[in-house]
Design a protein around this motif. Structure first.
Motif, mmCIF file in Angstrom:
data_model
loop_
_atom_site.group_PDB
_atom_site.id
_atom_site.type_symbol
_atom_site.label_atom_id
_atom_site.label_comp_id
_atom_site.label_asym_id
_atom_site.label_seq_id
_atom_site.Cartn_x
_atom_site.Cartn_y
_atom_site.Cartn_z
ATOM 1 N N VAL A 132 0.837 -1.209 0.000
ATOM 2 C CA VAL A 132 0.000 0.000 0.000
ATOM 3 C C VAL A 132 0.868 1.254 0.000
ATOM 4 C CG1 VAL A 132 -1.612 1.328 1.436
ATOM 5 C CG2 VAL A 132 -2.030 -1.099 1.011
ATOM 6 N N ARG A 163 -9.635 -5.918 1.436
ATOM 7 C CA ARG A 163 -10.752 -4.952 1.512
ATOM 8 C C ARG A 163 -10.432 -3.799 2.450
ATOM 9 N NH1 ARG A 163 -13.561 -9.813 1.642
ATOM 10 N NH2 ARG A 163 -13.911 -9.616 3.882
ATOM 11 N N ASN A 164 -9.678 -4.062 3.508
ATOM 12 C CA ASN A 164 -9.312 -3.005 4.456
ATOM 13 C C ASN A 164 -8.248 -2.062 3.909
ATOM 14 O OD1 ASN A 164 -11.065 -3.930 6.423
ATOM 15 N ND2 ASN A 164 -9.523 -5.233 7.394
ATOM 16 N N ARG A 165 -7.510 -2.485 2.912
ATOM 17 C CA ARG A 165 -6.389 -1.695 2.417
ATOM 18 C C ARG A 165 -6.611 -1.062 1.048
ATOM 19 N NH1 ARG A 165 -4.510 -5.401 5.833
ATOM 20 N NH2 ARG A 165 -2.708 -4.868 7.141
ATOM 21 N N PHE A 166 -7.672 -1.458 0.350
ATOM 22 C CA PHE A 166 -7.926 -0.937 -0.994
ATOM 23 C C PHE A 166 -9.373 -0.482 -1.111
ATOM 24 C CE2 PHE A 166 -4.220 -3.565 -1.530
ATOM 25 C CZ PHE A 166 -3.450 -2.860 -2.427
ATOM 26 N N HIS A 167 -9.593 0.541 -1.954
ATOM 27 C CA HIS A 167 -10.942 1.053 -2.174
ATOM 28 C C HIS A 167 -11.804 0.090 -2.979
ATOM 29 C CE1 HIS A 167 -10.389 4.947 -0.295
ATOM 30 N NE2 HIS A 167 -9.201 5.017 -0.875
ATOM 31 N N SER A 189 -6.516 1.217 -6.022
ATOM 32 C CA SER A 189 -6.544 2.444 -5.217
ATOM 33 C C SER A 189 -6.349 2.150 -3.726
ATOM 34 C CB SER A 189 -7.853 3.213 -5.426
ATOM 35 O OG SER A 189 -7.991 3.572 -6.767
ATOM 36 N N PRO A 190 -5.092 2.063 -3.314
ATOM 37 C CA PRO A 190 -4.796 1.782 -1.911
ATOM 38 C C PRO A 190 -5.306 2.886 -0.989
ATOM 39 C CG PRO A 190 -2.801 2.410 -3.064
ATOM 40 C CD PRO A 190 -3.877 2.279 -4.105
ATOM 41 N N ARG A 191 -5.737 2.481 0.193
ATOM 42 C CA ARG A 191 -6.140 3.443 1.227
ATOM 43 C C ARG A 191 -4.873 3.924 1.920
ATOM 44 N NH1 ARG A 191 -11.734 2.544 2.048
ATOM 45 N NH2 ARG A 191 -12.380 0.452 1.413
ATOM 46 N N GLN A 192 -4.561 5.185 1.748
ATOM 47 C CA GLN A 192 -3.303 5.728 2.310
ATOM 48 C C GLN A 192 -3.497 6.143 3.753
ATOM 49 O OE1 GLN A 192 -0.413 5.578 0.751
ATOM 50 N NE2 GLN A 192 -1.267 4.856 -1.168
#
Length: 192
Positions: A132, A163-167, A189-192
């Motif tokens: 990520v 699911r917790n790390r990507f949109h 689209s990683p969750r930054q």
């Protein structure tokens, strides 16, 4: 160098080599479709093993793009270097969690052949967090899971971790000709 098979490496180092047989070309095609490799400037492959995914990635990359393959098993890393003659490819012997440092810049896509379901949970989370951090905001991540392991607790944890790390995360159809049958997870689209 003598021939190095994935089966031999699995028998010698079962905790370092997560597969008994090399992935099929059909699974490699499924892993590399719809992740924008044609436009990517820098792609990182985690756990290239014998290079089935490596070849599929190189077949789609532009002439000025780069592929960095990070392999923990020194014998498999040496074999990959010895058998691939492509200036776009750099093989790094090291841990997948070090991918951002090894890549040295923003990564457009990560293609992973790592054995997520047999990895210790802390190592799996650390490696996914590294993925990520290394990806661009619109970066893409693709990995596979064996069908028989999808419903096990480690398989469900991997899906939840994605699911917790990507949109956006989706699951491709089963690739039946692979041994064993597998499917692809694609995350965007990683969750930054």
């Amino acid at each position: 160098m003598s021939a190095v098979s994935l089966t031999t490496q699995f028998l010698r180092r079962p905790l370092m080599t997560g597969a008994v047989a090399a992935s099929s070309r059909r699974l490699a095609r499924a892993m590399t479709q719809h992740i924008g490799l044609e436009e990517a400037k820098l792609v990182v492959e985690l756990g290239p093993g014998t290079g089935v995914f490596t070849d599929a990635v190189l077949g789609l990359l532009a002439p000025d793009a780069r592929l960095m393959a990070i392999e923990l098993n020194p014998h498999l890393a040496e074999r990959l270097v010895a058998t691939r003659r492509d200036d776009r490819l750099t093989v790094v012997h090291g841990a997948a969690a070090e991918l951002a440092r090894a890549a040295g810049g923003p990564v457009d896509a990560v293609v992973s052949g790592l054995p997520w379901t047999v990895m210790p949970p802390d190592e799996r989370r650390r490696t996914l967090d590294a993925v990520v951090r290394a990806l661009t905001p619109n970066g893409r991540f693709t990995t596979f899971a064996y069908l028989h392991a999808a419903w096990t607790p480690p398989g469900r944890r991997l899906a939840a971790d994605l699911r917790n790390r990507f949109h956006a995360v989706d699951r491709g159809p089963v690739v039946w000709p692979n041994l064993p049958p597998a499917f692809v997870h694609r995350a965007v689209s990683p969750r930054q």
